[in-house]
Enzyme design. Structure first.
Site, short mmCIF file in Angstrom:
data_model
loop_
_atom_site.label_atom_id
_atom_site.label_comp_id
_atom_site.label_asym_id
_atom_site.label_seq_id
_atom_site.Cartn_x
_atom_site.Cartn_y
_atom_site.Cartn_z
N HIS A 287 4.68 5.01 1.97
CA HIS A 287 3.44 4.34 2.32
C HIS A 287 2.27 5.32 2.27
O HIS A 287 2.40 6.48 2.65
CB HIS A 287 3.54 3.74 3.73
CG HIS A 287 2.57 2.63 3.97
ND1 HIS A 287 1.23 2.86 4.19
CD2 HIS A 287 2.74 1.28 4.00
CE1 HIS A 287 0.61 1.69 4.36
NE2 HIS A 287 1.50 0.72 4.25
N HIS A 288 1.14 4.83 1.75
CA HIS A 288 -0.03 5.69 1.61
C HIS A 288 -0.54 6.19 2.96
O HIS A 288 -1.25 7.19 3.04
CB HIS A 288 -1.14 4.93 0.87
CG HIS A 288 -2.06 5.81 0.09
ND1 HIS A 288 -2.67 6.92 0.62
CD2 HIS A 288 -2.48 5.74 -1.19
CE1 HIS A 288 -3.44 7.49 -0.30
NE2 HIS A 288 -3.33 6.80 -1.41
N ALA A 289 -0.18 5.51 4.04
CA ALA A 289 -0.56 5.98 5.37
C ALA A 289 0.19 7.25 5.75
O ALA A 289 -0.22 7.98 6.65
CB ALA A 289 -0.30 4.90 6.42
N LEU A 290 1.32 7.54 5.07
CA LEU A 290 2.07 8.76 5.33
C LEU A 290 1.68 9.89 4.39
O LEU A 290 1.51 11.03 4.80
CB LEU A 290 3.58 8.51 5.20
CG LEU A 290 4.22 7.43 6.07
CD1 LEU A 290 5.74 7.49 5.93
CD2 LEU A 290 3.82 7.59 7.53
N MET B 181 0.83 -1.21 0.00
CA MET B 181 0.00 0.00 0.00
C MET B 181 0.86 1.26 0.00
O MET B 181 0.64 2.19 0.78
CB MET B 181 -0.94 -0.02 1.20
CG MET B 181 -1.96 -1.16 1.18
SD MET B 181 -3.03 -1.15 -0.28
CE MET B 181 -4.02 0.30 0.06
#
Length: 453
Positions: A138-141, A21
């Site tokens: 990462h897409h969470a960042l 992701m």
């Protein structure tokens, strides 16, 4: 430690070996005249001096109370930059083909969750003297748009600028009061409220649009070879096209650049599926992100992005008729979409993509009807040429995420006078992905001939 927001948590929980992701980008640079063999070595050394790493690039999932994972971010005080910044060389003969093969392997591997969730790779050894940079975050960042903006800030419009800036050390730009008061949790709350606002008036309008203006809604897409469960390996392809060629078709037809890009992709996808003996009778449906900002929003901060579905008219053989059908589909959908209040626009957008989340659940990816067949996204880039220590940015190719049910992704960005296309596919499900590059060119030529430019 900092609690992980629900939106960030979604990307962390959805990740598996089959579903990395992270978003990525491949940049191709032409060194300045007179640059020697030490040019990339010196850039690498200069980047390692940027030890003032910003908080976003220091964090990774931590544990609370000795074992509760994926609840809070842990921030590393000391960053091992020699781990995150890597220098690689291509094998002989050092063609772009070898570069894309390296990018494919890097894009298919997971980031180490025990370290901050990003990597940058300096790549030399291209046989024409150019060098490349592959970055993944990462897409969470960061999302793809934010990552693209950050990379642009690290570059310069001045070819004589000798500074080497590193994206991980770029301080955030000052935020307006409105931006400071927002949060991911607040966005989620507002989105939940927008779903509640998707009430009788919106349903009535959507129903009328479906009957009278043929609004494209989810789950009308045929199931194709793109809409299958995927493996973990990736294949990447990238190429640039002169923007003036797309603009010439736009001016000849009175349509938009995005209409032409969608038609270019539609023709290539049709040819690819015919080659694979897999073209469905019904037209493919694309999900297209759209800007929801109005003139009244010109001075406001933040992003307003919705999702519209568009028929790609892949059942039509004539490229001119296909372009007309795509223009009618996307413009009609935009017209209907614009009549909805802002919250209902967001609610309908959420409804359009909700099935992607369900497809990540075990057992549902192969059984569910696809809400659409492919995402075709245009990420804003720079209108001016950009440089990095005098090296000109020749290609800036966004590389996005493949998912169960969405085995192929097409993302593009403008880069000075070019449109740069980045294609990402599941290596098992999408054979010979690189052939789509030739089919994109063939599709563009067919459009040029069809409209007489």
């Amino acid at each position: 430690m900092e609690l992980i927001s629900p939106i960030d948590l979604m990307f962390l929980l959805a990740e598996s070996r089959e579903h990395p992701m992270h978003v990525g980008g491949l940049q191709l640079f032409e060194p300045p005249e007179g640059a020697g063999l030490e040019f990339i070595r010196d850039i690498h050394a200069a980047m390692l001096t940027h030890e003032d790493v910003q908080p976003t690039f220091r964090k990774h999932p931590g544990e609370l109370f000795g074992g509760i994972a994926n609840v809070a971010w842990s921030f590393d005080r000391d960053i091992d930059l020699e781990y995150h910044l890597r220098r690689s060389a291509l094998p002989s003969p050092g063609r772009v083909r070898e570069l894309l093969e390296l990018a494919s392997r890097l894009h298919g591997s997971l980031l180490d969750r025990h370290r901050p969730l990003w990597e940058t790779h300096l790549v030399e050894g291209l046989n024409d003297g150019r060098f490349a940079v592959y970055t993944k975050v990462h897409h969470a960042l960061l999302d793809g748009v934010s990552a693209m903006k950050l990379i642009r800030r690290a570059l310069s419009e001045d070819p004589l600028d000798s500074d080497v800036r590193a994206p991980w050390s770029m301080p955030p730009r000052p935020r307006t009061k409105d931006k400071q008061s927002s949060s991911a949790l607040g966005d989620l709350v507002r989105l939940t409220g927008s779903l509640a606002a998707f009430g009788p008036s919106a349903v009535t309008l959507a129903r009328g649009a479906l009957l009278e203006q043929q609004l494209t809604l989810p789950f009308g897409a045929p199931k194709t070879m793109f809409n299958v469960p995927i493996g973990g390996a990736r294949r990447c392809a990238a190429q640039s096209w002169p923007l003036k060629r797309i603009v010439a078709i736009k001016e000849a037809t009175g349509f938009t650049v995005n209409d032409v890009v969608l038609a270019m992709c539609a023709g290539a996808l049709r040819a690819y599926l015919i080659e694979q003996d897999a073209l469905p009778d019904r037209p493919l449906i694309a999900m297209v992100p759209v800007n929801l900002r109005t003139e009244d929003d010109a001075s406001s901060g933040g992003n307003m992005v919705g999702t519209i579905l568009c028929s790609l008219a892949t059942d039509l053989d004539d490229p001119a008729k296909r372009l007309d059908a795509i223009h009618a589909s996307i413009s009609g959908n935009k017209e209907v979409f614009s009549q909805l209040p802002r919250l209902q626009q967001l609610a309908l957008s959420a409804f359009n993509i909700a099935q992607l989340g369900l497809a990540m659940l075990p057992g549902l990816g192969s059984a569910a009807q696809p809400p659409f067949n492919i995402v075709i996204s245009n990420v804003p880039g720079s209108r001016e040429p950009l440089y990095w220590r005098g090296a000109r940015l020749e290609g800036n190719y966004p590389l996005s995420i493949a998912l169960d049910g969405q085995a192929l992704n097409i993302t593009l960005s403008n880069n000075a006078d070019n449109l740069d296309f980045g294609l990402v596919g599941c290596r098992r499900s999408i054979p010979h992905l690189q052939r789509l590059l030739g089919q994109l060119e063939d599709s563009l030529v067919a459009l040029e001939e069809a409209v007489g430019v």
